[in-house]
Each structure stands twice: as structure tokens, then as C-alpha cells.
Design an enzyme around this catalytic site. Structure first.
Site, PDB file in Angstrom:
ATOM      1  N   SER A 245     -27.906   3.136  -7.393  1.00  0.00           N
ATOM      2  CA  SER A 245     -28.779   2.003  -7.731  1.00  0.00           C
ATOM      3  C   SER A 245     -29.961   2.317  -8.633  1.00  0.00           C
ATOM      4  O   SER A 245     -30.351   3.894  -8.485  1.00  0.00           O
ATOM      5  CB  SER A 245     -29.240   1.187  -6.560  1.00  0.00           C
ATOM      6  OG  SER A 245     -30.215   1.956  -5.910  1.00  0.00           O
ATOM      7  N   GLY A 249     -32.386   6.004  -8.319  1.00  0.00           N
ATOM      8  CA  GLY A 249     -32.598   6.889  -9.380  1.00  0.00           C
ATOM      9  C   GLY A 249     -34.439   6.964  -9.755  1.00  0.00           C
ATOM     10  O   GLY A 249     -34.734   8.231  -9.727  1.00  0.00           O
ATOM     11  N   GLU A 266     -26.154   8.666 -12.588  1.00  0.00           N
ATOM     12  CA  GLU A 266     -25.386   7.621 -12.865  1.00  0.00           C
ATOM     13  C   GLU A 266     -25.575   6.386 -12.013  1.00  0.00           C
ATOM     14  O   GLU A 266     -25.344   6.172 -10.798  1.00  0.00           O
ATOM     15  CB  GLU A 266     -23.813   7.922 -12.378  1.00  0.00           C
ATOM     16  CG  GLU A 266     -23.246   9.300 -13.105  1.00  0.00           C
ATOM     17  CD  GLU A 266     -22.745   9.043 -14.434  1.00  0.00           C
ATOM     18  OE1 GLU A 266     -22.619   7.927 -15.023  1.00  0.00           O
ATOM     19  OE2 GLU A 266     -22.544  10.234 -15.120  1.00  0.00           O
ATOM     20  N   CYS A 300     -19.753  -0.358 -10.802  1.00  0.00           N
ATOM     21  CA  CYS A 300     -21.055   0.089 -11.586  1.00  0.00           C
ATOM     22  C   CYS A 300     -20.690  -0.750 -13.181  1.00  0.00           C
ATOM     23  O   CYS A 300     -21.402  -1.106 -13.942  1.00  0.00           O
ATOM     24  CB  CYS A 300     -21.140   1.347 -11.748  1.00  0.00           C
ATOM     25  SG  CYS A 300     -19.738   2.227 -12.320  1.00  0.00           S
TER      26      CYS A 300
HETATM   27  P1  NAD Z   1     -27.555   2.832  -3.399  1.00  0.00           P
HETATM   28  O1  NAD Z   1     -28.624   3.272  -4.493  1.00  0.00           O
HETATM   29  O2  NAD Z   1     -28.305   1.912  -2.175  1.00  0.00           O
HETATM   30  O3  NAD Z   1     -27.037   4.390  -2.738  1.00  0.00           O
HETATM   31  C1  NAD Z   1     -26.298   5.236  -3.228  1.00  0.00           C
HETATM   32  C2  NAD Z   1     -26.499   6.574  -2.673  1.00  0.00           C
HETATM   33  O4  NAD Z   1     -27.632   7.146  -2.897  1.00  0.00           O
HETATM   34  C3  NAD Z   1     -26.483   6.493  -0.930  1.00  0.00           C
HETATM   35  O5  NAD Z   1     -25.739   7.758  -0.747  1.00  0.00           O
HETATM   36  C4  NAD Z   1     -27.618   6.390  -0.465  1.00  0.00           C
HETATM   37  O6  NAD Z   1     -27.712   7.010   0.683  1.00  0.00           O
HETATM   38  C5  NAD Z   1     -28.555   7.489  -1.606  1.00  0.00           C
HETATM   39  N1  NAD Z   1     -30.005   7.169  -1.658  1.00  0.00           N
HETATM   40  C6  NAD Z   1     -30.444   6.069  -1.707  1.00  0.00           C
HETATM   41  N2  NAD Z   1     -31.783   6.324  -1.969  1.00  0.00           N
HETATM   42  C7  NAD Z   1     -32.212   7.485  -1.867  1.00  0.00           C
HETATM   43  C8  NAD Z   1     -33.051   8.455  -1.712  1.00  0.00           C
HETATM   44  N3  NAD Z   1     -34.489   7.903  -1.915  1.00  0.00           N
HETATM   45  N4  NAD Z   1     -32.874   9.674  -1.722  1.00  0.00           N
HETATM   46  C9  NAD Z   1     -31.739  10.335  -1.706  1.00  0.00           C
HETATM   47  N5  NAD Z   1     -30.658   9.518  -1.316  1.00  0.00           N
HETATM   48  C10 NAD Z   1     -30.678   8.220  -1.408  1.00  0.00           C
HETATM   49  O7  NAD Z   1     -26.495   2.412  -4.075  1.00  0.00           O
HETATM   50  P2  NAD Z   1     -24.948   1.707  -3.486  1.00  0.00           P
HETATM   51  O8  NAD Z   1     -25.372   0.320  -2.846  1.00  0.00           O
HETATM   52  O9  NAD Z   1     -24.433   2.664  -2.656  1.00  0.00           O
HETATM   53  O10 NAD Z   1     -24.251   1.526  -4.615  1.00  0.00           O
HETATM   54  C11 NAD Z   1     -24.273   0.532  -5.517  1.00  0.00           C
HETATM   55  C12 NAD Z   1     -24.893   0.959  -6.917  1.00  0.00           C
HETATM   56  O11 NAD Z   1     -24.539   2.370  -7.427  1.00  0.00           O
HETATM   57  C13 NAD Z   1     -25.196  -0.110  -7.942  1.00  0.00           C
HETATM   58  O12 NAD Z   1     -26.360  -0.043  -8.591  1.00  0.00           O
HETATM   59  C14 NAD Z   1     -24.076   0.590  -8.797  1.00  0.00           C
HETATM   60  O13 NAD Z   1     -24.221   0.250 -10.217  1.00  0.00           O
HETATM   61  C15 NAD Z   1     -24.304   1.913  -8.597  1.00  0.00           C
HETATM   62  N6  NAD Z   1     -23.316   2.824  -9.266  1.00  0.00           N
HETATM   63  C16 NAD Z   1     -23.368   3.575 -10.364  1.00  0.00           C
HETATM   64  C17 NAD Z   1     -22.357   4.224 -10.945  1.00  0.00           C
HETATM   65  C18 NAD Z   1     -22.370   4.988 -12.191  1.00  0.00           C
HETATM   66  O14 NAD Z   1     -21.441   5.888 -12.414  1.00  0.00           O
HETATM   67  N7  NAD Z   1     -23.108   4.590 -13.243  1.00  0.00           N
HETATM   68  C19 NAD Z   1     -21.245   4.242 -10.169  1.00  0.00           C
HETATM   69  C20 NAD Z   1     -21.059   3.647  -8.798  1.00  0.00           C
HETATM   70  C21 NAD Z   1     -22.045   2.889  -8.430  1.00  0.00           C
END
Ligand code: NAD
Length: 510
Positions: A245, A249, A266, A300
Site C-alpha cells: 500500500s 511505502g 510498487e 494493484c
Molecule cells: P500492505 O501495505 O498492507 O502490506 C504489504 C507488505 O508490506 C506486507 O508484507 C506487509 O507485512 C509489509 N509491511 C507493511 N507495513 C510495513 C512496514 N512498516 N515495514 C515493513 N513492512 C511492512 O499491502 P497489502 O494489503 O498486503 O496489499 C495490497 C496493497 O498492495 C494495495 O495497495 C495494492 O495496490 C498494493 N500492490 C501494489 C502492487 C504494484 O505492483 N504496484 C502489486 C500488488 C499490490
């Protein structure tokens, strides 16, 4: 609640998961005593406990991967490619196992789960070819008897953080390129997809052992986000490739920047298509429905906004609503199902909240949004279509659920302005049979996204192109084209084969 969904039993799913893990050679994922509770969104039930890890495991993983990197970086590229070739063969053998685990853990329908496994095989093929093409340029030197050239070298340990919705493919995009580029990987998956990650890692470990490659070229750390800080902050990890998300990021980017680390981000998308008056509406309807309702709106690249010319808006919305009314929603293992479950109750709550906000902002729900009856802990919803006024805040946010907002336009300039008005910049498309409109949408003053399609929806990219987006999507590029350069470091070499020492820019120093 509306229609009732027939579900498999959790015991059946447990058996499929255990068998798939066994065939992929999974024993334990880490040496840690910490565990994670695997769960399935199909029934919403817990499956079984599985080894996870903690911050100490992450630190140990980085050290192990760094040791592996020191040995791997001097192995010739084509020999590194042979490891990925073997890994790709194992993925072909275990495609069904990986797909079953993806369906069980994240609820993808069979065809999409198999598609994700196929994407892993495709990137392996790509990377094998790439292992013989990690080329640098030679430039003319301004000095006589000199040669100027670039060489590309392995970078180090790559920290891969992946999201739940592509629990295997995104890692493989990173891993396949990183490995042929001479790097090693520490992989922190989404904890809800730990089983899939364990199966993929076990297959890679087998390929590495059979190829005589060093151990620990990929180390899995299925830890919590909090324990991943060790990976984010480690100076031994020159590159973090993180998918998730915009919130995630925003949390990690300043920390990586503070230590001058590199990142491939990403992040979220808020993808749109423009539908012009000349569009083939059959094609547009099919493209829109797949992109908006596929993966239950949890990609995404999911289509979240349709910007349609006002002269054809009613007809297009009518067609989409008709197809939405017939979409088979339910058990993702069942033949014919096109829309599986949302990942959890939180995703459902976010969907309800977004629909409430849309209505409060003057939107009209034209179809869908209804939850189907299953059990208390699984969430099957009808994809929603909401007609929105041009100015509304909710349309500018990514809600990770199947909600398609419909906006109308009069001129192409207006459509492009609406299209680019959101903070995210991942994927986009235009449906038109007018080449001037298509070219304008792809031009410098057209779509501001990383992916710009014509007569195709926003989701379902091929691995041959570079994948990623602009603005709050993070600017990263993965997968095909020259994305491999992100996983290597560039050295500029000047070689003097003359007997003189002329200086650049004509400088004379005695
Ligand atoms: P999320 O951000 O909740 O988690 C993604 C990953 O990041 C997980 O492994 C999580 O444990 C980790 N994470 C979260 N906060 C962190 C931190 N502070 N430090 C280190 N690691 C951390 O996202 P989600 O719910 O798993 O996935 C959905 C999101 O991902 C949507 O926003 C979607 O658009 C995005 N996404 C983007 C792409 C792309 O290529 N642009 C591809 C797939 C998903």
C-alpha cells in the site's frame, strides 16, 4: 445478505494445503520458535500453525544471504541462469501445487491462480535469456588511445517485501532477475500468504542444491511488518524492493532514504480507462468487467474508474450492469466461479465505508455492493458500480475491493484531466477506434501512468515489459525490459592504451 454461497469444508482445504506443501518439499520455514496461524479466506477459518520468525531471524537471514552473495557474485551470468532454468522447470512440475496454495491463502479463482504460477514460469524463461545479456555500453572517448565503457556488477542482498494479493509472482519477478544479476534475496512475504511463500522458497532451494549453487541465495523470513524493520534499516541490504500500500511505502521510504539505500516501490494504484464515443463497446465491456471484477477487485491494477463520454455512458453502464448481474460469485475452487472472496473482514468493512462515502458525496450505486451469505468469517461480495459526480474525494483513494466508479466527460482534454487528477499513477487504458485519440492518450500530455494501454483494460500485464507506476505508486520498475538494471551497480571504466596521459576537457597539468 443475498444469495447463499456453497463452501468447501476447512478440513478439505487443510488437506489440499498440506499435500501441496509436502510435494513442494516444505519442512520448516525458519529456525525460530515463533509461528504464524495460516488462514483461508474461502471459509474464513484458521488452517494450522506454521513456523514464522522474528527480528533476530531477519538479522541472521541478512548475514546468511550476504555470505551467499559474496560467493555468487563471481559466478558467471549464464551459470547463474542455469539455476533459474532449473527453478522454472520445478515450477512447471509444481504449477498446480503453487496455484492451489494461492487459492487457499488469498482466494484467487483457479484460472487466475494458475495464471500467477504461469507468470513465475515466464519470468524464469525471461531471466535465463537475460543471464547472457547483462550488457554495458561502449562510448567514444574524447581522448586519443582511450576506451570508455560501462560494466554492470552484482549489487548485494535484495530485500523483497511482497503484498498478499500476488503472493508468489511478485517475489519471482524480483528473485529471477536478482539471481541472474548475481544478487541474493531475503524475502518477507505478507504473513497471510506464508504457506505459498514457503512452497516457492522450498522449490527454489531444491533448484539451488541441484545446481550446486551456494545455500541461502533466497532466505524466507515470514515475519510481521514490525520485525521487518531490521531488513529496512540494514546497511547490508543495498536494495529494498517493496510491494504494498501507499501507507507502507510512506513508512519505509524515509527510513531507506536515510541510509542512502536504493528502493523499488510498487505501491497502490487507482487505475482508469477512458471510453470514447468510437469505442467497440463489446470489447470495452469485456475488458472493463475483467479488470474491475477479476480477483474480486484486489489487484494493484484493478480498474477503479471508468471515464466515459456522456453520449454513450448510459449504454455502457447498462451493459456492465447486465454482466455484473450474472457474475458467478463463490468458492474459488468451483468450476465457473469468476469472483472469489475478499481477503478478510477488514477489506469488507473498507468496501462498505467507501460505498457509504460515495453515496454521501452524491454517488449513486447502480449495481452490486451486496454481501452474499456464506458464514460469519468469509466475505463474498457483488462487485459494485457507482456513478459519481466529477468532484469527489473518495474516487481519489484506492479502496482494495471491487468498486467501479463511473465518471462522464465531454472532451478528451477533460477526460485526460480527470484521469490524471488522482495521486496514484499505475495503470490506464483508452477504448477507442480513433487513432488520434489513442496517440494523444499515449503522448507526453496524455495518461501520466507507468502502464498505458489501448483497447485493453488496466490489469493483466505481460512480464516482457517493465512493470510499475508513477506518483504515489512509487516509481519502481520490475519484471521485463531493462528493469534488471535496478538490481545491479554500474561502473564506468576508462582505459588508456596510449603511452600519453591526456586529461579530459583539455586540462593541462604541467
Ligand atoms: P500492505 O501495505 O498492507 O502490506 C504489504 C507488505 O508490506 C506486507 O508484507 C506487509 O507485512 C509489509 N509491511 C507493511 N507495513 C510495513 C512496514 N512498516 N515495514 C515493513 N513492512 C511492512 O499491502 P497489502 O494489503 O498486503 O496489499 C495490497 C496493497 O498492495 C494495495 O495497495 C495494492 O495496490 C498494493 N500492490 C501494489 C502492487 C504494484 O505492483 N504496484 C502489486 C500488488 C499490490
Amino acid at each position: 445478505m443475498a444469495t447463499s454461497v456453497a463452501l468447501p469444508t476447512t478440513d478439505e482445504l487443510r488437506t489440499i494445503a498440506r499435500n501441496s506443501l509436502h510435494r513442494c518439499g516444505v519442512t520448516t520455514a525458519t529456525r525460530s520458535s515463533k509461528t504464524v496461524l495460516a488462514r483461508t479466506p474461502i471459509t474464513g477459518d484458521d488452517l494450522f500453525e506454521f513456523p514464522a520468525g522474528d527480528a533476530a531471524d531477519v538479522a541472521a537471514a541478512i548475514d546468511a544471504a550476504h555470505e551467499a552473495f559474496l560467493r555468487w557474485r563471481i559466478v558467471p551470468g549464464p551459470i547463474r541462469g542455469a539455476l533459474i532454468k532449473r527453478f522454472g522447470q520445478l515450477l512447471v512440475e509444481h504449477k498446480q501445487d503453487i496455484a492451489d496454495l494461492i487459492t487457499i491463502e488469498v482466494g484467487k479463482i483457479r484460472s487466475e491462480a494458475l495464471g500467477e504460477a504461469q507468470e513465475m514460469i515466464d519470468i524464469c524463461d525471461f531471466a535465463v535469456g537475460l543471464s547472457r545479456q547483462l550488457e554495458g555500453r561502449t562510448m567514444p572517448s574524447e581522448r586519443p588511445g582511450h576506451r570508455l565503457m560501462e560494466t554492470w556488477h552484482p549489487l548485494g542482498v535484495v530485500g523483497v517485501i511482497s503484498a498478499f494479493n500476488f503472493p508468489a509472482a511478485v517475489w519471482s519477478w524480483n528473485l529471477a532477475l536478482a539471481i541472474v544479476c548475481g544478487d541474493s534475496v531475503v524475502w518477507k512475504p505478507a504473513q497471510v500468504a506464508t504457506l505459498t511463500a514457503a512452497a516457492c522458497s522450498a522449490l527454489f532451494e531444491r533448484a539451488a542444491a541441484e545446481s550446486g549453487a551456494p545455500e541461502n541465495l533466497n532466505v524466507l523470513v515470514p515475519v510481521s511488518a514490525a520485525d521487518a524493520h531490521v531488513l529496512i534499516d540494514s546497511p547490508k541490504v543495498p536494495l529494498i524492493s517493496a510491494t504494498g500500500s501507499e501507507r507502507m511505502g510512506g513508512e519505509i521510504a524515509p527510513r531507506i532514504a536515510a541510509r542512502f539505500g536504493r528502493m523499488i516501490l510498487e505501491l497502490g494504484g487507482n487505475n482508469a480507462v477512458v471510453v470514447a464515443p468510437s469505442a467497440d463497446l463489446d470489447l470495452a465491456t469485456r475488458g472493463i468487467v475483467f479488470a474491475a471484477a477479476g480477483t474480486a477487485g484486489q489487484r494493484c491494477t484493478t480498474l477503479r474508474r471508468v471515464i466515459v463520454h456522456e453520449s454513450i455512458a448510459d449504454e455502457l453502464v447498462g451493459r456492465i450492469s447486465q454482466v455484473y448481474g450474472r457474475l458467478p460469485i463463490g468458492d474459488p475452487f468451483a468450476d465457473g466461479t469468476l469472483v472469489g472472496p475478499l481477503i478478510d473482514g477488514n477489506a469488507y468493512a473498507n468496501m462498505v465505508k467507501a460505498l457509504d462515502s460515495a453515496v454521501a458525496e452524491g454517488g449513486e450505486i447502480l449495481a452490486g455492493g451486496v454481501r452474499h451469505e456464506s458464514n460469519e468469517s468469509s466475505f463474498y461480495v457483488e462487485p459494485a458500480i457507482v456513478r459519481m459526480p466529477a468532484q469527489s474525494a473518495i474516487v481519489h483513494r484506492e479502496t482494495f475491493a471491487p468498486i467501479l466508479y463511473v465518471l462522464t466527460y465531454r472532451t478528451l482534454d477533460e477526460a485526460i484531466a480527470l484521469h490524471n487528477a488522482v495521486p496514484q499513477g499505475l495503470s490506464s487504458g483508452i477504448f477507442t477506434t480513433d487513432q488520434r485519440e489513442a496517440e494523444r492518450f499515449m503522448a507526453a500530455d496524455g495518461s501520466d501512468c507507468g502502464i498505458v494501454n489501448v483497447n485493453i483494460g488496466t490489469s493483466g500485464a505481460e512480464i516482457g515489459g517493465a512493470f510499475g507506476g508513477e506518483k504515489t505508486t512509487g516509481g519502481g520498475r520490475e519484471s521485463g525490459s531493462d528493469a534488471w538494471r535496478g538490481y545491479m551497480r554500474r561502473a564506468t571504466n576508462t582505459i588508456n592504451y596510449s603511452g600519453e596521459l591526456p586529461l579530459a576537457q583539455g586540462v593541462n597539468f604541467g
